[in-house]
Design a protein around this motif. Structure first.
Motif, PDB file in Angstrom:
ATOM      1  N   PRO A  92       0.903  -1.168   0.036  1.00 16.35           N
ATOM      2  CA  PRO A  92       0.192  -0.159   0.058  1.00 16.35           C
ATOM      3  C   PRO A  92       0.827   1.247  -0.008  1.00 16.35           C
ATOM      4  CG  PRO A  92      -0.668  -1.622   1.444  1.00 16.35           C
ATOM      5  CD  PRO A  92       0.389  -2.192   1.061  1.00 16.35           C
ATOM      6  N   THR A 111      -0.741  -6.396  -2.953  1.00 20.52           N
ATOM      7  CA  THR A 111      -2.043  -5.998  -2.222  1.00 20.52           C
ATOM      8  C   THR A 111      -3.074  -6.309  -2.926  1.00 20.52           C
ATOM      9  OG1 THR A 111      -0.631  -3.970  -1.311  1.00 20.52           O
ATOM     10  CG2 THR A 111      -3.150  -3.994  -1.134  1.00 20.52           C
ATOM     11  N   TRP A 137      -3.439   3.161   2.829  1.00 19.35           N
ATOM     12  CA  TRP A 137      -2.965   3.453   1.433  1.00 19.35           C
ATOM     13  C   TRP A 137      -2.056   4.786   1.830  1.00 19.35           C
ATOM     14  CZ3 TRP A 137      -2.819   0.329  -2.640  1.00 19.35           C
ATOM     15  CH2 TRP A 137      -3.530  -0.653  -2.857  1.00 19.35           C
ATOM     16  N   ARG A 146       1.569   3.567  -4.894  1.00 19.42           N
ATOM     17  CA  ARG A 146       0.296   3.615  -5.768  1.00 19.42           C
ATOM     18  C   ARG A 146       0.726   4.212  -6.915  1.00 19.42           C
ATOM     19  NH1 ARG A 146      -3.832   7.188  -2.625  1.00 19.42           N
ATOM     20  NH2 ARG A 146      -5.284   6.526  -4.289  1.00 19.42           N
ATOM     21  N   ASP A 187      -5.690   2.714  -7.401  1.00 17.87           N
ATOM     22  CA  ASP A 187      -5.103   2.032  -6.327  1.00 17.87           C
ATOM     23  C   ASP A 187      -5.629   2.256  -5.049  1.00 17.87           C
ATOM     24  OD1 ASP A 187      -3.397   0.656  -8.047  1.00 17.87           O
ATOM     25  OD2 ASP A 187      -1.904   1.846  -8.118  1.00 17.87           O
ATOM     26  N   TYR A 188      -6.911   2.170  -4.693  1.00 19.24           N
ATOM     27  CA  TYR A 188      -7.677   2.730  -3.701  1.00 19.24           C
ATOM     28  C   TYR A 188      -8.745   1.646  -3.493  1.00 19.24           C
ATOM     29  CZ  TYR A 188      -9.400   6.077  -0.292  1.00 19.24           C
ATOM     30  OH  TYR A 188      -9.806   6.777   0.964  1.00 19.24           O
ATOM     31  N   HIS A 234      -7.212  -5.678  -3.036  1.00 14.08           N
ATOM     32  CA  HIS A 234      -8.156  -4.609  -2.125  1.00 14.08           C
ATOM     33  C   HIS A 234      -9.422  -4.656  -3.282  1.00 14.08           C
ATOM     34  CE1 HIS A 234      -7.358  -1.578  -5.676  1.00 14.08           C
ATOM     35  NE2 HIS A 234      -6.295  -2.142  -5.628  1.00 14.08           N
TER      36      HIS A 234
END
Length: 217
Positions: free
Chosen positions: A39, A61, A129, A42, A70-71, A63
């Motif tokens: 995290p 990661t 993140w 990104r 990237d969240y 998610h």
């Protein structure tokens, strides 16, 4: 994945797509991304920046996907030691193998019971993140070699950016771009200034290949 889940695997943080919310909502339980980085990184070039920053650990990661880059809630993070001997290519290989093992693990858990998703999210609640998202411009700047660069920084850039027959560090001189072909081809005297060594590289063209300048992006 089963039809109740949608999955997406990033490729080395070099390419990404932002999926629309309408598409993400088609998954019954969740749309999941397998991100080739912990995290802390990104966006573009996560692996390259990790190498350049001399990180001691790296990882992957899983998610929930959102319309942000990237969240989303973190499902699982797997880390491993980033050894000093790792190059871009060896770290890519290590990362992809880690992603495969992680994907198999997550797919099996969610296939058995979709409620495992919330359990995994709860287990990873302390994972956060980073705020910074590295862009294509950031990555391009990392690849760009300034003629006044120090010897230590030059070696760091080569390690973090050089991939045989693929991405390579480069230097702009006037309207020409010089791309590093082989960083280990020729030994240069240590008593020369770094700027002079690079200029000599360009003149001899044994290390750098000369091509006409073009806008990258």
């Amino acid at each position: 994945m089963t039809s109740n889940f949608a999955s997406w695997a990033s490729r080395g943080s070099q390419f990404f797509y932002i999926l629309k919310k309408k598409l993400l909502n088609k998954a019954k339980y969740a749309a999941i991304n397998f991100h080739p980085s912990p995290p802390k990184y990104r966006g573009m070039g996560c692996l390259n920046f990790a190498l350049y920053n001399n990180e001691k650990n790296y990882g992957t990661t899983v998610h929930l996907m959102s319309t942000k880059i990237d969240y989303g809630k973190i499902i699982d993070v797997q880390r491993f030691k980033l050894l000093k001997r790792f190059s871009v290519e060896t770290l890519l290989e290590k990362t992809h193998k880690q992603m495969l093992r992680q994907a198999i693990k997550i797919v099996n858990l969610l296939s058995k019971d979709h409620t495992n998703l919330n359990k995994l999210i709860q287990k990873s609640k302390n994972e956060k993140w980073t705020k910074k998202i590295t862009t294509r411009e950031d990555l391009d700047q990392l690849y760009n070699i300034n003629k006044n660069i120090s010897h230590a920084s030059l070696l760091k850039k080569i390690k973090a950016c050089y991939i045989h027959n693929s991405f390579r560090p480069y230097l702009m001189h006037r309207k020409y771009k010089f791309v590093l072909i082989n960083p280990y081809y020729e030994k240069i005297s240590k008593n020369q200034k770094v700027g002079e060594r690079i200029v000599n590289f360009l003149k001899k063209q044994t290390i750098f290949f000369r091509i006409k300048y073009r806008k990258l992006y």
